[in-house]
Design a protein around this motif. Structure first.
Motif, PDB file in Angstrom:
ATOM      1  N   ALA A   1      -7.040   0.090  -0.362  1.00  0.00           N
ATOM      2  CA  ALA A   1      -6.097  -0.327  -1.405  1.00  0.00           C
ATOM      3  C   ALA A   1      -6.452   0.248  -2.766  1.00  0.00           C
ATOM      4  O   ALA A   1      -5.561   0.528  -3.578  1.00  0.00           O
ATOM      5  CB  ALA A   1      -6.041  -1.848  -1.481  1.00  0.00           C
ATOM      6  N   HIS A   2      -7.728   0.459  -3.037  1.00  0.00           N
ATOM      7  CA  HIS A   2      -8.151   0.843  -4.387  1.00  0.00           C
ATOM      8  C   HIS A   2      -8.071   2.344  -4.653  1.00  0.00           C
ATOM      9  O   HIS A   2      -8.166   2.764  -5.803  1.00  0.00           O
ATOM     10  CB  HIS A   2      -9.582   0.346  -4.640  1.00  0.00           C
ATOM     11  N   ARG A   3      -7.894   3.139  -3.606  1.00  0.00           N
ATOM     12  CA  ARG A   3      -7.779   4.584  -3.817  1.00  0.00           C
ATOM     13  C   ARG A   3      -6.334   4.929  -4.133  1.00  0.00           C
ATOM     14  O   ARG A   3      -5.392   4.326  -3.602  1.00  0.00           O
ATOM     15  CB  ARG A   3      -8.248   5.353  -2.592  1.00  0.00           C
ATOM     16  N   LEU A   4      -6.152   5.892  -5.010  1.00  0.00           N
ATOM     17  CA  LEU A   4      -4.815   6.306  -5.415  1.00  0.00           C
ATOM     18  C   LEU A   4      -4.000   6.716  -4.193  1.00  0.00           C
ATOM     19  O   LEU A   4      -4.420   7.545  -3.403  1.00  0.00           O
ATOM     20  CB  LEU A   4      -4.896   7.470  -6.403  1.00  0.00           C
ATOM     21  N   PHE A   5      -2.839   6.134  -4.051  1.00  0.00           N
ATOM     22  CA  PHE A   5      -1.921   6.488  -2.976  1.00  0.00           C
ATOM     23  C   PHE A   5      -1.129   7.706  -3.432  1.00  0.00           C
ATOM     24  O   PHE A   5      -0.185   7.604  -4.212  1.00  0.00           O
ATOM     25  CB  PHE A   5      -0.997   5.307  -2.670  1.00  0.00           C
TER      26      PHE A   5
ATOM     27  N   ASP B   1      -7.446  -7.906 -11.941  1.00  0.00           N
ATOM     28  CA  ASP B   1      -8.636  -7.329 -12.567  1.00  0.00           C
ATOM     29  C   ASP B   1      -9.743  -6.902 -11.613  1.00  0.00           C
ATOM     30  O   ASP B   1     -10.792  -6.467 -12.057  1.00  0.00           O
ATOM     31  CB  ASP B   1      -9.207  -8.321 -13.591  1.00  0.00           C
ATOM     32  N   THR B   2      -9.545  -6.998 -10.300  1.00  0.00           N
ATOM     33  CA  THR B   2     -10.614  -6.578  -9.399  1.00  0.00           C
ATOM     34  C   THR B   2     -10.816  -5.070  -9.463  1.00  0.00           C
ATOM     35  O   THR B   2     -11.934  -4.573  -9.565  1.00  0.00           O
ATOM     36  CB  THR B   2     -10.311  -7.017  -7.958  1.00  0.00           C
ATOM     37  N   MET B   3      -9.730  -4.304  -9.400  1.00  0.00           N
ATOM     38  CA  MET B   3      -9.794  -2.852  -9.560  1.00  0.00           C
ATOM     39  C   MET B   3      -8.515  -2.436 -10.274  1.00  0.00           C
ATOM     40  O   MET B   3      -7.553  -1.993  -9.657  1.00  0.00           O
ATOM     41  CB  MET B   3      -9.917  -2.156  -8.205  1.00  0.00           C
ATOM     42  N   PRO B   4      -8.465  -2.604 -11.602  1.00  0.00           N
ATOM     43  CA  PRO B   4      -7.200  -2.410 -12.330  1.00  0.00           C
ATOM     44  C   PRO B   4      -6.711  -0.974 -12.273  1.00  0.00           C
ATOM     45  O   PRO B   4      -7.492  -0.026 -12.222  1.00  0.00           O
ATOM     46  CB  PRO B   4      -7.557  -2.828 -13.758  1.00  0.00           C
ATOM     47  N   ASN B   5      -5.404  -0.846 -12.275  1.00  0.00           N
ATOM     48  CA  ASN B   5      -4.779   0.469 -12.354  1.00  0.00           C
ATOM     49  C   ASN B   5      -3.440   0.342 -13.063  1.00  0.00           C
ATOM     50  O   ASN B   5      -2.867  -0.746 -13.118  1.00  0.00           O
ATOM     51  CB  ASN B   5      -4.597   1.061 -10.952  1.00  0.00           C
ATOM     52  N   GLY B   6      -2.949   1.441 -13.584  1.00  0.00           N
ATOM     53  CA  GLY B   6      -1.686   1.429 -14.315  1.00  0.00           C
ATOM     54  C   GLY B   6      -0.483   1.755 -13.465  1.00  0.00           C
ATOM     55  O   GLY B   6       0.637   1.790 -13.972  1.00  0.00           O
ATOM     56  N   ASN B   7      -0.700   1.998 -12.173  1.00  0.00           N
ATOM     57  CA  ASN B   7       0.416   2.361 -11.300  1.00  0.00           C
ATOM     58  C   ASN B   7       1.148   1.136 -10.767  1.00  0.00           C
ATOM     59  O   ASN B   7       2.379   1.112 -10.734  1.00  0.00           O
ATOM     60  CB  ASN B   7      -0.095   3.211 -10.129  1.00  0.00           C
ATOM     61  N   SER B   8       0.387   0.130 -10.335  1.00  0.00           N
ATOM     62  CA  SER B   8       1.009  -1.076  -9.791  1.00  0.00           C
ATOM     63  C   SER B   8       0.607  -2.330 -10.541  1.00  0.00           C
ATOM     64  O   SER B   8       1.319  -3.321 -10.510  1.00  0.00           O
ATOM     65  CB  SER B   8       0.629  -1.245  -8.315  1.00  0.00           C
ATOM     66  N   ALA B   9      -0.585  -2.316 -11.193  1.00  0.00           N
ATOM     67  CA  ALA B   9      -1.182  -3.463 -11.886  1.00  0.00           C
ATOM     68  C   ALA B   9      -1.600  -4.560 -10.911  1.00  0.00           C
ATOM     69  O   ALA B   9      -1.880  -5.673 -11.324  1.00  0.00           O
ATOM     70  CB  ALA B   9      -0.255  -4.029 -12.961  1.00  0.00           C
ATOM     71  N   TRP B  10      -1.665  -4.251  -9.601  1.00  0.00           N
ATOM     72  CA  TRP B  10      -2.337  -5.124  -8.649  1.00  0.00           C
ATOM     73  C   TRP B  10      -3.263  -4.244  -7.831  1.00  0.00           C
ATOM     74  O   TRP B  10      -3.474  -3.091  -8.163  1.00  0.00           O
ATOM     75  CB  TRP B  10      -1.355  -5.941  -7.810  1.00  0.00           C
TER      76      TRP B  10
ATOM     77  N   TRP C   1      -3.382  -2.697  -4.886  1.00  0.00           N
ATOM     78  CA  TRP C   1      -2.997  -1.451  -4.233  1.00  0.00           C
ATOM     79  C   TRP C   1      -2.536  -0.453  -5.298  1.00  0.00           C
ATOM     80  O   TRP C   1      -1.563  -0.680  -5.996  1.00  0.00           O
ATOM     81  CB  TRP C   1      -1.901  -1.668  -3.190  1.00  0.00           C
ATOM     82  N   ASN C   2      -3.246   0.650  -5.397  1.00  0.00           N
ATOM     83  CA  ASN C   2      -3.003   1.638  -6.449  1.00  0.00           C
ATOM     84  C   ASN C   2      -1.893   2.589  -5.999  1.00  0.00           C
ATOM     85  O   ASN C   2      -2.127   3.746  -5.652  1.00  0.00           O
ATOM     86  CB  ASN C   2      -4.309   2.396  -6.712  1.00  0.00           C
ATOM     87  N   VAL C   3      -0.660   2.096  -6.027  1.00  0.00           N
ATOM     88  CA  VAL C   3       0.476   2.864  -5.512  1.00  0.00           C
ATOM     89  C   VAL C   3       1.526   3.057  -6.607  1.00  0.00           C
ATOM     90  O   VAL C   3       2.031   2.095  -7.167  1.00  0.00           O
ATOM     91  CB  VAL C   3       1.103   2.168  -4.279  1.00  0.00           C
ATOM     92  N   PRO C   4       1.873   4.297  -6.962  1.00  0.00           N
ATOM     93  CA  PRO C   4       2.968   4.530  -7.909  1.00  0.00           C
ATOM     94  C   PRO C   4       4.310   4.167  -7.289  1.00  0.00           C
ATOM     95  O   PRO C   4       4.516   4.326  -6.076  1.00  0.00           O
ATOM     96  CB  PRO C   4       2.874   6.038  -8.184  1.00  0.00           C
ATOM     97  N   ASP C   5       5.239   3.730  -8.106  1.00  0.00           N
ATOM     98  CA  ASP C   5       6.556   3.323  -7.610  1.00  0.00           C
ATOM     99  C   ASP C   5       7.250   4.439  -6.841  1.00  0.00           C
ATOM    100  O   ASP C   5       7.862   4.204  -5.792  1.00  0.00           O
ATOM    101  CB  ASP C   5       7.449   2.894  -8.784  1.00  0.00           C
ATOM    102  N   GLU C   6       7.164   5.657  -7.386  1.00  0.00           N
ATOM    103  CA  GLU C   6       7.916   6.738  -6.749  1.00  0.00           C
ATOM    104  C   GLU C   6       7.429   7.027  -5.335  1.00  0.00           C
ATOM    105  O   GLU C   6       8.217   7.423  -4.454  1.00  0.00           O
ATOM    106  CB  GLU C   6       7.875   8.013  -7.601  1.00  0.00           C
ATOM    107  N   LEU C   7       6.148   6.822  -5.073  1.00  0.00           N
ATOM    108  CA  LEU C   7       5.629   7.030  -3.727  1.00  0.00           C
ATOM    109  C   LEU C   7       5.921   5.833  -2.823  1.00  0.00           C
ATOM    110  O   LEU C   7       6.179   5.996  -1.630  1.00  0.00           O
ATOM    111  CB  LEU C   7       4.132   7.317  -3.778  1.00  0.00           C
TER     112      LEU C   7
END
Length: 774
Positions: A458-462, A487-496, A498-504
């Motif tokens: 989940a934490h690796r960029l999708f 806040d466990t592994m924050p990212n700006g793609n989903s903010a939860w 799973w580091n998944v951008p919307d477009e993907l």
């Protein structure tokens, strides 16, 4: 024991504070224009003398001007304005009905009409705080005050009151009203006279240092060093010119009669132990006024600690950071990586590596970011550099281990596999999180290995490559933890998680099943960014199955998505709770060890315990001693930090117990241990759900709403005790005795509760087979 069928739709879940039992504490004062100067000094003195304390401050008022309210708000981030019901006190008999000051003296009694708090500390506006108020914040019983200086121990001085919830009631207000309207009290003592008449000496007596009246210093005596609150009783107030014979006391007051700029600077110069809300509230205008880089770093770090990553970026980007100032560069790099501005984050972190005292942390963040981006070689290089600076640096070692790990060979054909997004925990990581991915997979069939499953961390960029791999499978399962946490592994793609951008996410063209995910925000923690809501809505829209592990999570998620999506969100218990049904060839233990296992959690300790950790520890010491008469008590540590309970109990209370390092266990060992004990008392979600799933009775130490959510879902809320409970030890021991008294019947009840969860799981499994095949 009774058995009832679990309903798929439960009653609305109570708010988080009611579920966790966390005490809500507030300060309160009545303030008017005449006493405003004193109140502003009071606020400054409270912050400077107790820099780690920030609770609501209730301002009771009737005539404050907008400009005065703005000045008050500038000094405290949690001001709660409450207009008094001034006419309510017109019916009270008074010594001088026409004196406006006499009339206003009763308005502080409106504090007893507050219903939002468990403890309220009132402070007169002619007070100045000089010392630590921790003892007052920890009080839990009665109505406490300092006895009057001139009248002995029977009467209190109402300048400071510590009021517990039982007095914040309609019944107590009725007693105050009856006494006020009858006039059966010392009329010239106003509110204080009424309280003394009603209480008749029945109050908790505090040391005089908590309400040290000026009159004790007559003749210009010095203020005693241990004075916590100095009270300028009498007609003459320091802001009005003071009174002869009290110059040393008034000097203490004037130390806090500061401009906002000087006050902000003095607070921010305090060494350590500052409250993050106060850092932000005072530091933000200070940075805007001065451009001070060190203050900007402190404010940014406070924002990061509360999950406000973009705010952290904004304040550090508002100042010019010198190239050789490593720490601000590191904090900015941390903030930038948390909003997925990777290239900029890398530049800032590389600047931070130039300073030996920041290099290891900066290298570890660079390793983390590289790993998230899928570059294991760079991650290993950076992590190795971090360990070369500090061989003991745990974070660098962790990222080196992750980067060097070799993925298991996938044996199955893609078209026969399900992709599985989960948090795949490292060795010596949280035992519950380690078990979860396998437990989720077991709900889809006995084969949990690589022949049937393709892992997606989940934490690796999708990215595009990950998308291609997922779309080659026959479906995507998302589950294996409380993934909805900011806040466990924050990212700006989903903010939860799973580091998944919307477009993907939109381009995933295989069926998506969200399975037994939890909404894991703590009481006092929230998602402030719209990014999370937008990502969550898209996920619900895209999912063919959207199952959450408790009704509390369902309620939280439904509140964040449009109404037309609500029916898609269903109840799917965590598969760990039905372990006995999922593990092939499961056998209940023929005999159980005569043990009670205790687990405590320390992540985000401030949100878990508030001001009550010392109380919790003392209660646990008492409980461990008494539980030892029922069975051998052991500490089971899901993570390394969980061992703190044992260290603190031994150091503070001389209580020892053995530690079981479950963070080192394999999954079968975790299940085996929990199946063989008699009772588990746990603070982590999976220190309750896993043993329950193994058929073992549980008691939950509730410091997070999810614990109460689960117990409500199985209709056994009595199996939970708040860590803030006034009688924590007694309740733990009593409930343990109840559950152990007829252990076979208790185990049968656990099995019955589990059977209801299994029915829901089986019904959902039938739908999933249609959606995903298999």
């Amino acid at each position: 024991m009774t058995t009832t069928t679990l309903s798929a739709t439960q009653a609305p879940v109570t708010d988080a504070a009611a579920l966790t039992g966390k005490r809500r504490i507030a300060f309160a004062s009545y303030v008017d224009e005449n006493y405003l100067p004193g109140f502003l000094v009071l606020l400054r003195s409270l912050a400077l003398s107790n820099p780690a304390v920030c609770e609501d401050f209730v301002v009771l008022y009737d005539d404050l001007r907008p400009g005065s309210i703005a000045r008050i708000r500038a000094l405290h981030p949690r001001i709660v304005l409450k207009r008094v019901n001034d006419t309510h006190y017109d019916a009270y008999k008074k010594g001088d009905q026409d004196n406006y000051l006499v009339r206003k003296a009763y308005f502080i009694l409106d504090v007893f009409r507050l219903r939002e708090y468990d403890t309220v500390i009132t402070l007169d506006t002619d007070m100045v705080v000089l010392g630590d108020l921790g003892e007052l914040l920890r009080l839990r019983e009665g109505l406490a005050a300092v006895p009057q200086f001139f009248y002995g121990q029977h009467k209190l001085n109402s300048g400071l009151l510590v009021i517990q919830r039982e007095y914040l009631s309609e019944e107590f207000c009725a007693r105050l009203d009856a006494t006020g309207r009858s006039g059966d009290y010392e009329l010239d003592k106003h509110d204080q006279g009424i309280l003394n008449a009603v209480l008749d000496g029945d109050f908790v007596r505090l040391d005089p240092r908590y309400n040290f009246v000026k009159r004790r210093l007559s003749g210009d005596l010095p203020v005693p060093e241990d004075t916590a609150i100095l009270h300028f009783t009498g007609r003459h107030k320091p802001w009005q010119g003071g009174e002869s014979g009290y110059s040393l006391a008034e000097e203490k007051w004037r130390e806090y009669d500061l401009s906002d700029a000087d006050f902000h600077a003095e607070y921010l110069a305090r060494a350590g132990g500052l409250h993050h809300d106060l850092i932000v509230h005072y530091g933000t205008p200070h940075v805007a006024r001065t451009g001070d880089v060190e203050t900007a770093r402190k404010v940014a770090a406070a924002h990061i600690a509360s999950g406000d990553y973009q705010d952290a970026v904004d304040i550090l980007e508002s100042v010019r950071i010198p190239l050789d100032e490593a720490w601000p560069h590191e904090v900015l790099g941390h903030a930038l990586m948390s909003v997925s501005r990777t290239a900029e984050a890398r530049a800032q972190l590389l600047l931070a590596t130039a300073a030996p005292n920041r290099a290891a942390t900066a290298y570890a963040r660079l390793a983390q970011m590289s790993w998230v981006q899928g570059d294991n070689a760079a991650a290993l290089t950076y992590a190795t550099a971090g360990m070369s600076v500090d061989i003991t640096h745990r974070s660098s070692r962790l990222w080196a281990q992750r980067a060097a790990s070799v993925p298991a060979q996938e044996l199955g054909a893609p078209e026969d596999q399900l992709a599985h997004v989960a948090f795949y925990m490292d060795r010596q990581g949280n035992a519950g999180d380690k078990l979860l991915p396998e437990s989720v997979r077991s709900a889809f069939g006995p084969d949990t290995g690589s022949r049937r499953w393709h892992p997606v961390h989940a934490h690796r960029l999708f990215d595009e490559a990950a998308l291609e791999r997922v779309n080659a499978r026959r479906g995507l399962v998302i589950g294996g933890g409380g993934l909805f946490i900011p806040d466990t592994m924050p990212n700006g793609n989903s903010a939860w998680q799973w580091n998944v951008p919307d477009e993907l996410l939109r381009r995933i063209d295989v069926p998506i099943a969200v399975y037994a995910v939890g909404f894991n925000a703590f009481d006092g923690q929230s998602y402030r960014a719209s990014r999370f809501r937008d990502s969550l809505r898209l996920l619900v829209e895209k999912s063919a199955f959207f199952g959450l592990r408790n009704h509390g999570s369902i309620e939280k998620v439904r509140a964040m998505v449009p109404a037309h999506l609500h029916d898609k969100i269903r109840f799917q218990p965590c598969p760990t709770t039905v372990t006995r049904r999922l593990v092939p060839d499961w056998q209940d233990p023929a005999r159980r060890e005569d043990t009670i296992l205790i687990n405590a959690a320390y992540d985000r300790a401030g949100l878990r315990f508030g001001h009550d950790y010392g109380y919790f520890l003392a209660q646990m010491a008492q409980a461990v001693r008494e539980l030892g008469e029922l069975a051998e008590v052991r500490c089971v540590a899901h993570s390394l930090d969980d061992e703190k309970l044992v260290f603190d109990l031994r150091r503070e209370h001389g209580v020892s117990m053995p530690v079981i390092p479950m963070y080192d266990f394999e999954n079968d060992e975790i299940r085996d241990l929990y199946a063989r004990t008699k009772l588990v008392i746990g603070m982590r979600g999976h220190a309750g759900m896993i043993p329950f799933g193994c058929g073992t009775p549980i008691i939950s130490l509730i410091s997070h709403p999810k614990m109460a959510y689960f117990l409500r879902d199985i209709e056994r809320p009595e199996w939970g005790v708040s860590v803030h409970d006034r009688h924590l030890a007694a309740r733990l021991v009593e409930r343990s005795r109840d559950l152990l008294r007829d252990h076979a019947a208790t185990v049968a009840d656990v099995h019955g509760r589990q059977q209801e969860l299994w029915k829901i799981t089986e019904a959902n499994a039938a739908d999933l087979r249609v959606l995903l095949g298999g």
